[in-house]
Write an enzyme that holds these catalytic residues in place. Sequence first.
Site, mmCIF file in Angstrom:
data_model
loop_
_atom_site.group_PDB
_atom_site.id
_atom_site.type_symbol
_atom_site.label_atom_id
_atom_site.label_comp_id
_atom_site.label_asym_id
_atom_site.label_seq_id
_atom_site.Cartn_x
_atom_site.Cartn_y
_atom_site.Cartn_z
ATOM 1 N N SER A 16 42.467 12.503 47.557
ATOM 2 C CA SER A 16 43.901 12.722 47.343
ATOM 3 C C SER A 16 44.439 11.740 46.302
ATOM 4 O O SER A 16 45.324 12.078 45.515
ATOM 5 C CB SER A 16 44.682 12.644 48.658
ATOM 6 N N HIS A 70 13.453 19.092 52.936
ATOM 7 C CA HIS A 70 14.709 19.145 52.171
ATOM 8 C C HIS A 70 14.700 18.107 51.041
ATOM 9 O O HIS A 70 15.086 16.972 51.257
ATOM 10 C CB HIS A 70 15.900 18.881 53.106
ATOM 11 N N CYS A 109 13.051 25.014 52.797
ATOM 12 C CA CYS A 109 13.118 25.152 54.258
ATOM 13 C C CYS A 109 13.147 26.639 54.661
ATOM 14 O O CYS A 109 12.144 27.324 54.520
ATOM 15 C CB CYS A 109 14.307 24.370 54.807
ATOM 16 N N GLY A 116 45.241 7.983 51.408
ATOM 17 C CA GLY A 116 44.560 6.700 51.223
ATOM 18 C C GLY A 116 43.119 6.926 50.807
ATOM 19 O O GLY A 116 42.446 6.003 50.374
ATOM 20 N N GLY A 117 42.649 8.140 50.929
ATOM 21 C CA GLY A 117 41.262 8.467 50.576
ATOM 22 C C GLY A 117 41.108 8.714 49.081
ATOM 23 O O GLY A 117 42.094 8.851 48.348
ATOM 24 N N VAL A 118 39.869 8.774 48.648
ATOM 25 C CA VAL A 118 39.580 8.892 47.222
ATOM 26 C C VAL A 118 40.083 10.228 46.658
ATOM 27 O O VAL A 118 40.707 10.266 45.594
ATOM 28 C CB VAL A 118 38.049 8.797 46.981
ATOM 29 N N GLU A 149 16.710 17.851 48.695
ATOM 30 C CA GLU A 149 18.088 17.521 48.308
ATOM 31 C C GLU A 149 18.667 16.383 49.120
ATOM 32 O O GLU A 149 19.678 15.782 48.745
ATOM 33 C CB GLU A 149 18.986 18.769 48.435
#
Length: 522
Positions: free
Chosen positions: A224, A165, A78, A220-222, A167
């Site tokens: 942490s 892009h 780009c 509660g997230g992946v 990616e």
Amino acid sequence: MEKILIIDFGSQVTQLIGRRLRELNVYCEIHPFNHFPMPDADTLGVILSGSPASVRGEHAPAIDLTGIKGKLPLLGICYGAQYLAYHFGGMVENSDSREYGRAMLNVVGESLLFEGIPQTSQVWMSHGDTITKLPEGAEIIGSTADVENAAYHIKGEPTYAVQFHPEVFHSEKGLDMLRNFVVKVCGCKCDWTPDSFIETSVADLRAKLGDDKVILGLSGGVDSTVAAVLLNKAIGSNLTCIFVDNGLLRKNEFEDVLASYQNMGLNVIGVHSGPLFLSALEGKTDPEAKRKAIGKTFIDVFDAEAMKITGARWLAQGTIYPDVIESCSVYGQSSKIKSHHNVGGLPEKMNLKIVEPLRSLFKDEVRRVGRALGIKDELIGRHPFPGPSLGIRILGEVTEDKLSILREADAIFINSLRAYKCELPCASEPGRTAYNLYDSIWQAGAILLPVKSVGVMGDERTYEYTVALRAVISTDGMTADWVHLPYDFLANVSNDIINKVRGVNRVCYDISSKPPATIEWE
Ligand code: XMP
């Protein structure tokens, strides 16, 4: 160790380039253009990223490519493609042929970069300027209907450039193109794997932390969760986790997640603080003001709780590689679209040292490490959820009434996604299969709009709220596309919400991609 260096010109999606290369088992490092290390003997190639800037602008980010261009394999993406054109004898203009979103790429002639790539494939474009004249010695290797110079190769040099892009997930053959670059052009062996990550980081953490006490905020997230389990493995009971109920979580979320943490043997303190957050939000309608109020209250609550743990010396954070890269601002005006507060400001206030065990990992690598640590699928496969929680999914002022409406509607949506059986690619981990809609989606949720409209239920006229449903696929949240949910599914969810959730008489489905929309509505 062989590596690829990525020069970051400040694009929102630069880190995806790195993530993609890691997926190909190639070690890579992303460095800002203005602090770029000279390539060493292990550097097998260099990639120039995109940028929000124009190469024609007065303060356009620039780098001296002497020692790189023509000597090492080089791929411009780009802005990177425009940069190579603009500085090496071509021309870049603001023309009518700008493109945003999907485009079809037609391969022209033969090149190593596009070896094995179908004649026509979808790519993702996001550019205002266009290359109107190729640089010295270049030949076109790909075009789209609107952009003739969509990809080029400089003859006699291992230098390639693409206007799109590769990616980004929505470039169908993007990963194959990047593989061609690293394998065929750079000669990488692709033998970097994160297998030994757990072993080495547990040893490193033990050496670094000794007998010190560590505090960690669980969400509660992946990220942490994986950070907590890794630390627990390394230092056991010296780790204390704090899980704050901000009153803005989903239906039953606090209780369910707390129970799974306790089952995993983590030492967790659960803190109920909903009323504090709600009163901080009172009267606030501006999204950034709401984020700040939630962030500040979180810090106050966390701080008060952490003070009760005597002798703590470290604060652990679930920072992952994308956060690290994002935090080095490469371009003054590089657009800060929303402030993602997380735990910013905490360490200074608490006078603790920081430990970040996942700092070098991308999100899907964190998930793989999590599985290897034995964390259950329910936690590993959870959709990302923003720190400010439902506080930014209720547009305008947040009240207890609106929260309970949204919680019910959201629970119907999410439970229905889990219940709908299918066989699709898993959204969060390349190569896995999803057996229900939930796992095939990167992130989903309901949004309560500040709009009431007229409806009719039985013989009665109603005047009630509208719920919007959002479901997207993405790789790291930086770009996203809406999911083509089955009509029968949407019909059932809409019916269920309108019949079961009091206060809602209309359901809409959000069909916007990011960019130009964002995933969250606030
Ligand atoms: P947007 O809305 O910017 O979201 O497209 C991209 C990803 O970031 C999450 N998000 C947040 N996460 N604090 C967070 O911790 C925030 O303030 C915040 N705002 C958005 C969003 O859920 C999506 O995954």
